[in-house]
Design an enzyme around this catalytic site. Sequence first.
Site, short mmCIF file in Angstrom:
data_model
loop_
_atom_site.label_atom_id
_atom_site.label_comp_id
_atom_site.label_asym_id
_atom_site.label_seq_id
_atom_site.Cartn_x
_atom_site.Cartn_y
_atom_site.Cartn_z
N HIS A 62 -2.44 51.73 17.76
CA HIS A 62 -3.01 51.15 18.98
C HIS A 62 -2.17 49.95 19.44
O HIS A 62 -2.20 48.89 18.83
CB HIS A 62 -4.46 50.73 18.69
N GLU A 211 -16.11 45.37 20.47
CA GLU A 211 -15.08 44.42 20.05
C GLU A 211 -15.66 43.02 19.91
O GLU A 211 -15.41 42.34 18.91
CB GLU A 211 -13.95 44.46 21.09
N ASP A 307 -2.56 46.16 18.22
CA ASP A 307 -3.00 45.93 19.60
C ASP A 307 -1.77 45.48 20.40
O ASP A 307 -0.65 45.63 19.92
CB ASP A 307 -4.13 44.88 19.64
O1 MCF Z 1 -7.50 45.61 22.86
C1 MCF Z 1 -7.32 44.43 23.62
C2 MCF Z 1 -8.68 43.80 23.83
N1 MCF Z 1 -9.67 44.70 24.39
C3 MCF Z 1 -9.51 45.37 25.56
N2 MCF Z 1 -8.45 45.59 26.28
C4 MCF Z 1 -7.17 45.26 26.07
C5 MCF Z 1 -6.62 44.72 24.92
N3 MCF Z 1 -5.33 44.43 25.14
C6 MCF Z 1 -5.05 44.83 26.38
N4 MCF Z 1 -6.14 45.34 26.96
C7 MCF Z 1 -6.12 45.86 28.34
C8 MCF Z 1 -6.91 47.11 28.57
O2 MCF Z 1 -6.16 48.24 28.25
O3 MCF Z 1 -6.67 44.89 29.17
C9 MCF Z 1 -7.32 45.49 30.25
C10 MCF Z 1 -7.30 47.00 30.02
O4 MCF Z 1 -6.38 47.62 30.83
C11 MCF Z 1 -8.70 44.86 30.19
S1 MCF Z 1 -9.79 45.25 31.45
C12 MCF Z 1 -9.28 44.29 32.79
FE FE Z 2 -6.48 47.32 22.73
#
Ligand code: MCF
Ligand code: FE
Length: 406
Positions: A62, A211, A307
């Site tokens: 991921h 999360e 991540d």
């Molecule tokens: O995994 C981390 C934290 N949780 C969620 N989203 C994201 C993370 N890192 C990047 N993201 C991206 C996600 O794919 O941030 C955006 C999405 O496109 C958040 S929603 C505006």
């Molecule tokens: Fe993520």
Amino acid sequence: MKILVADYIYTPKGFVEYQAVAFDEKIHAVNSLESLLATYPKAEIIRTAPHSVIYPGFINTHVHLEFSANKTSLEYGSFMPWLDSVIANRDELMQNCDNKMMQKECDNMLHSGITAFGAISSFGTELEVCQKIPQRVVFFNELIGSNAQYADMLYGDFLERVKASQSCSRASRVTPAVAIHSPYSVHPVILEKAVTVAKQNSMPLSAHFLESQAEREWLENGTGEFKNFFEKYFNTSTPVTTIEEFMHAFDNYPTHFAHCVQATKDELAYLSSKGHSIAHCPRSNRYLGCGRLKIEEIDLPFSVATDGLSSNDSLSIFDELRAALMLHNDIPIQALAAQLIKAATSDAAEILGLNCGKIEADRLADLVVVTLPDLPQTKEEVALWSIIHTKKVSEVYIEGEKIYGK
Ligand code: MCF
Ligand code: FE
């Protein structure tokens, strides 16, 4: 045929000493050098440096490459301020992230021993780079959109990106896949459609799930920090789904859920009963103030993942494994090290449906060599010393071809 010789080899039976691996594109055998030479007399012998360990290539299930420009733009410490900072800085971060920058991060992953990764793609901008690099990429096209009004448009865009990733050549080692962003950001109608796309095409499926504490509160009660967030940016004030409803949408298809830090024991047991798995992201969880996944309590398969640089400081798998050793400070360290190595190799490969991650006959020859500064006292300590001492691996092979090293 090549024969790679090292002091230790990490096999499904644990670390073995005084053996070698015979491989071309695939692994053929693990045995003593003498017996391998008897079977393959013309093989090229490659001797690794003293104190070396052969591992299957590591797998980072991921990662968000598109966020690679972040250094200090996003606010770390607590989830909602971080999410606010993503909204405020996303356009600029995307603009600053070109192919060269993403390519460099893929090289950094490679040098840390990552031969395959799951790329969570919001816009599809990393597809070109992912086709050029030698690593295997499971390309997770992300679906996002909670507002019914725009859902069809966003779903249409998602389908276009899925198509683009399906048209990659075999040589590119890209596998098309589907990512649902999260329960708070995806409308159940398009969620169901996207799960069907994954199922019909046998594509790997992934989703961010439970999360932060704020996410839990929003999904359970429709209150908390997410309420302000949705009122401010999306002019809505009720969640589009519940925890139960979201989980049920994946009932018939094993899914790779990122984080799950705030899931209860019952929810984790439910996910386990449906054959799902978890991407455990220790540094991301710590940096965004989300808490610790209780890996000692879970009985479902998990991987260890970095991540994106949106919530981390590097994409090195060994940096991540070291962080995991520190975060789970109550788990006996030797057993934890062994579990983490398994999570980042064979468990991760199984989760992503890749025929690598194990040094055994008929697996793809994705191999890395880790060279320790001195010889471990016992083979039970090899996993821990590898995690503690490795900044860069010394050799990388993908499908039998040497990609990096002397
Ligand atoms: O995994 C981390 C934290 N949780 C969620 N989203 C994201 C993370 N890192 C990047 N993201 C991206 C996600 O794919 O941030 C955006 C999405 O496109 C958040 S929603 C505006
Ligand atoms: Fe993520």
